[in-house]
Design a protein around this motif. Structure first.
Motif, short mmCIF file in Angstrom:
data_model
loop_
_atom_site.label_atom_id
_atom_site.label_comp_id
_atom_site.label_asym_id
_atom_site.label_seq_id
_atom_site.Cartn_x
_atom_site.Cartn_y
_atom_site.Cartn_z
N PHE A 267 5.09 -3.00 6.67
CA PHE A 267 5.44 -4.33 5.28
C PHE A 267 4.68 -4.14 4.70
O PHE A 267 4.54 -3.99 2.62
CB PHE A 267 6.14 -4.86 5.93
CG PHE A 267 7.72 -4.72 6.41
CD1 PHE A 267 8.58 -4.04 5.37
CD2 PHE A 267 7.72 -4.21 7.70
CE1 PHE A 267 9.67 -4.04 5.47
CE2 PHE A 267 9.32 -4.30 8.06
CZ PHE A 267 9.89 -3.44 7.15
N THR A 268 3.01 -4.64 4.81
CA THR A 268 2.53 -4.99 3.92
C THR A 268 1.80 -3.85 3.44
O THR A 268 1.67 -3.70 2.34
CB THR A 268 0.36 -5.73 4.96
OG1 THR A 268 0.32 -5.02 5.90
CG2 THR A 268 1.23 -7.38 4.57
N GLY A 269 1.71 -2.57 4.17
CA GLY A 269 1.44 -1.23 2.84
C GLY A 269 2.33 -1.22 1.77
O GLY A 269 1.69 -1.74 0.90
N SER A 270 3.73 -1.03 2.31
CA SER A 270 4.60 -0.55 1.16
C SER A 270 4.45 -2.14 0.77
O SER A 270 4.71 -1.51 -0.75
CB SER A 270 5.87 -0.70 1.76
OG SER A 270 6.22 -1.63 2.27
N PHE A 271 4.31 -2.61 0.65
CA PHE A 271 4.32 -4.28 -0.85
C PHE A 271 3.26 -4.05 -1.43
O PHE A 271 3.38 -4.15 -2.98
CB PHE A 271 4.21 -5.78 -0.20
CG PHE A 271 5.99 -6.27 0.53
CD1 PHE A 271 7.09 -5.30 -0.25
CD2 PHE A 271 6.21 -6.57 1.66
CE1 PHE A 271 8.40 -5.29 0.77
CE2 PHE A 271 7.31 -7.24 2.22
CZ PHE A 271 8.82 -6.30 1.64
N ILE A 272 2.10 -3.72 -1.02
CA ILE A 272 0.74 -3.39 -1.71
C ILE A 272 1.24 -2.63 -2.77
O ILE A 272 0.66 -2.82 -3.92
CB ILE A 272 -0.14 -3.65 -1.36
CG1 ILE A 272 -0.99 -4.87 0.21
CG2 ILE A 272 -1.24 -2.95 -1.81
CD1 ILE A 272 -2.22 -4.74 0.92
N MET A 273 1.44 -1.52 -2.15
CA MET A 273 1.82 -0.23 -3.72
C MET A 273 3.13 -0.95 -3.96
O MET A 273 2.66 0.02 -5.29
CB MET A 273 2.34 0.99 -2.38
CG MET A 273 0.94 1.60 -2.21
SD MET A 273 2.13 3.15 -0.77
CE MET A 273 0.41 3.51 -0.11
N PHE A 274 3.92 -1.33 -3.53
CA PHE A 274 4.92 -1.71 -4.97
C PHE A 274 4.22 -3.09 -6.10
O PHE A 274 4.01 -2.18 -7.00
CB PHE A 274 6.30 -2.57 -4.44
CG PHE A 274 6.99 -1.48 -3.56
CD1 PHE A 274 7.83 -0.88 -4.38
CD2 PHE A 274 7.79 -2.25 -2.67
CE1 PHE A 274 8.38 -0.18 -4.47
CE2 PHE A 274 8.95 -2.06 -2.12
CZ PHE A 274 9.52 -0.32 -2.79
N GLY A 275 3.68 -3.36 -5.88
CA GLY A 275 2.59 -4.52 -6.37
C GLY A 275 2.00 -3.81 -7.41
O GLY A 275 1.66 -3.74 -7.93
N LEU A 276 1.46 -2.67 -6.64
CA LEU A 276 0.37 -1.76 -7.00
C LEU A 276 1.33 -1.24 -8.50
O LEU A 276 1.04 -1.02 -10.02
CB LEU A 276 -0.33 -0.77 -6.86
CG LEU A 276 -2.17 -1.34 -6.04
CD1 LEU A 276 -2.52 -0.51 -5.59
CD2 LEU A 276 -2.98 -1.85 -7.14
N GLY A 277 2.60 -0.65 -8.30
CA GLY A 277 3.16 0.08 -9.31
C GLY A 277 3.32 -0.89 -10.24
O GLY A 277 3.53 -0.74 -11.43
N VAL A 278 4.06 -1.56 -10.36
CA VAL A 278 4.27 -3.18 -11.37
C VAL A 278 3.20 -3.44 -11.80
O VAL A 278 3.69 -3.35 -13.54
CB VAL A 278 5.22 -4.45 -10.49
CG1 VAL A 278 5.39 -5.64 -11.27
CG2 VAL A 278 6.35 -4.20 -9.59
N ILE A 279 2.20 -3.41 -11.60
CA ILE A 279 0.66 -3.93 -12.41
C ILE A 279 0.67 -2.41 -13.12
O ILE A 279 0.45 -3.07 -14.10
CB ILE A 279 -0.49 -4.00 -11.26
CG1 ILE A 279 -0.54 -5.37 -11.16
CG2 ILE A 279 -1.46 -4.01 -12.13
CD1 ILE A 279 -1.29 -5.53 -9.71
N GLY A 280 1.08 -0.83 -12.92
CA GLY A 280 0.19 -0.24 -13.20
C GLY A 280 1.05 0.06 -14.40
O GLY A 280 1.26 0.22 -15.41
N PHE A 281 3.08 -0.39 -13.60
CA PHE A 281 3.77 -0.22 -15.39
C PHE A 281 3.41 -1.31 -16.64
O PHE A 281 3.50 -0.87 -17.73
CB PHE A 281 4.58 -0.92 -14.72
CG PHE A 281 5.91 -0.88 -15.92
CD1 PHE A 281 7.21 0.37 -15.76
CD2 PHE A 281 6.47 -2.45 -16.15
CE1 PHE A 281 7.73 0.31 -16.71
CE2 PHE A 281 7.52 -1.59 -17.51
CZ PHE A 281 7.96 -0.37 -17.34
N TYR A 282 2.45 -2.36 -16.11
CA TYR A 282 2.05 -3.32 -17.30
C TYR A 282 1.30 -2.81 -18.03
O TYR A 282 0.65 -2.73 -19.31
CB TYR A 282 2.14 -4.67 -16.56
CG TYR A 282 3.33 -5.37 -16.90
CD1 TYR A 282 3.52 -6.37 -17.80
CD2 TYR A 282 4.08 -5.81 -15.48
CE1 TYR A 282 5.06 -6.48 -17.59
CE2 TYR A 282 5.15 -6.93 -15.03
CZ TYR A 282 5.85 -7.24 -16.32
OH TYR A 282 7.36 -7.90 -16.72
#
Ligand code: UDP
Ligand code: MG
Length: 302
Positions: A267-282
Motif C-alpha cells: 500500500f505505501t508503494g502504490s500510494f507514493i506512486m499515486f502521490g507522484l502522479g498527482v504532483i506530476g499532473f500539477y
C-alpha cells in the motif's frame, strides 16, 4: 517576395550548388525571391561560401550563429530575418526537390496560407532508424492530434502564419508540428525524398534521440502520467498479494509478522506512486502555462 530559408550546418560543398539550382528555378518561374542562408555554427567553410555567394548574387543573404544551435533554431532565425510576403523552408542538401517551391508558390498565390510538403516516401533509411522514426511520429501524432508521419520541415508559410509563429515565446518550438497547430488555410504538396548528393546526414543517433525527447515533451505531458498508471497496477497487485497474505495468516501458514509487512509494503508503494502522479499532473499544468501558447489565433475579422 518569396524568402527561401535554408539552414546549413557543415554544408560547404552544397552551398554553391544549392544557390545556382534554387536561384535558377525561381528566376525561370519569374518569382521575386531572396535566398536566406542560416549558418548554424558550421565548423567548415560554409560561412565563407555563403559570403562568396552573397557577393556574386544579389538575391543571396546570410546570417551566422555563434555556435551550433540546431536546425529548429536556424529555421526560426530565418523566419525572423526574412522579409518576404511568404517563406519556404528547405534543406540545404537538395533532398527536398526545389522544383516543388514553384508549385507551392502558385498555391500560395491562389490564397493558401500554409503549404505543407509531405513525403510520399521517406527515402533510404536503415531498419532501426525506420522503426524509431515510426514510433516517434506515432507518439507525436497522438500528442498533436493529426497525422505527422509524413510531415517534414519543407513548407511554405504566409506572412500571417510567420508572425504568429514568431510571437510564440516557446523556447522548445517544434516547427514541423507547430506550423500545423496554428491552423490557417492549408494544403499539401507531395514530394519524394531524394538521396543526399554530397556529405553525410548531420544527425547523429544521439542528436536524434535528444530531438525526439525534446519534441515529445514539448507537446505532451503524457509520460508524466505513466507513474499514475503504474500506481494503479501496483495497487491492484498489492491488493491481490494482501488478500493472499491475510488468507495465509488465518490458515496459520504465514511466517509471524510477514502479513503486516507485505500489506504495508504494497500500500505505501502504490500510494507514493499515486502521490507522484498527482504532483506530476500539477507540474504538467504549470508547464503548459509556462509555455504561454496563445489560447486562440484569429485569422480574419469582419
Ligand atoms: N542542419 C542544421 N543544423 C543542424 C543539423 C542540420 O541547420 O544541427 C541542416 C542541414 O544543413 C540541412 C538540414 O538541416 O540543411 C537537414 O539536415 P540533414 O540533411 O543532415 O538531415 P536529414 O536529411 O538526414 O534528415
Ligand atoms: Mg538531408
Amino acid at each position: 517576395m518569396l524568402s527561401v530559408i535554408i539552414p546549413a550546418y557543415n554544408e560547404e560543398q552544397m552551398i554553391p550548388k544549392t544557390v545556382s539550382v534554387i536561384d535558377g528555378i525561381l528566376c525561370e518561374a519569374h518569382i521575386d525571391h531572396e535566398l536566406l542562408f542560416v549558418n548554424d555554427g558550421s565548423k567548415d567553410s560554409t560561412w565563407e561560401k555563403i559570403e562568396e555567394a552573397a557577393s556574386t548574387s544579389r538575391s543571396v543573404k546570410g546570417v551566422s550563429f555563434s555556435r551550433n544551435f540546431g536546425k529548429e533554431s536556424a529555421i526560426f532565425a530565418g523566419l525572423s530575418k526574412a522579409s518576404g510576403d511568404c517563406c519556404v523552408v528547405i534543406d540545404c542538401d537538395l533532398q527536398h526537390p526545389p522544383e516543388k517551391i514553384v508549385e507551392m508558390y502558385r498555391l500560395w498565390e491562389q490564397g493558401f496560407e500554409i503549404i505543407e510538403g509531405v513525403k510520399s516516401s521517406r527515402g533510404k533509411e536503415s531498419g532501426l532508424h525506420k522503426f524509431a522514426a515510426k514510433s516517434f511520429y506515432e507518439i507525436m501524432s497522438n500528442a498533436v492530434g493529426f497525422d505527422m508521419s509524413r510531415a517534414s520541415d519543407f513548407k511554405l508559410l504566409d506572412r500571417k502564419a510567420i508572425n504568429v509563429l514568431l510571437n510564440m515565446n516557446e523556447k522548445n518550438a517544434f516547427f514541423r508540428a507547430l506550423s500545423s497547430w496554428i491552423g490557417f488555410k492549408s494544403t499539401e504538396v507531395e514530394y519524394d525524398v531524394r538521396e543526399r548528393e554530397v556529405g553525410t546526414s548531420k544527425w547523429s543517433t544521439r542528436s536524434l534521440i535528444k530531438y525526439a525527447v525534446t519534441n515529445i515533451t514539448s507537446f505532451t505531458s503524457a509520460p508524466m502520467q505513466l507513474v499514475t498508471l503504474l500506481g494503479v497496477i501496483v495497487f491492484i497487485v498489492g491488493l491481490a498479494t494482501s488478500i493472499e497474505a491475510i488468507v495465509r495468516f488465518f490458515q496459520g501458514t504465514a511466517q509471524p509478522g510477514f502479513t503486516t509487512v507485505i500489506i504495508l509494503q504494497c500500500f505505501t508503494g502504490s500510494f507514493i506512486m499515486f502521490g507522484l502522479g498527482v504532483i506530476g499532473f500539477y507540474i504538467s499544468k504549470i508547464y503548459e502555462e509556462v509555455k504561454g501558447r496563445p489560447k486562440f489565433i484569429i485569422d480574419k475579422t469582419v
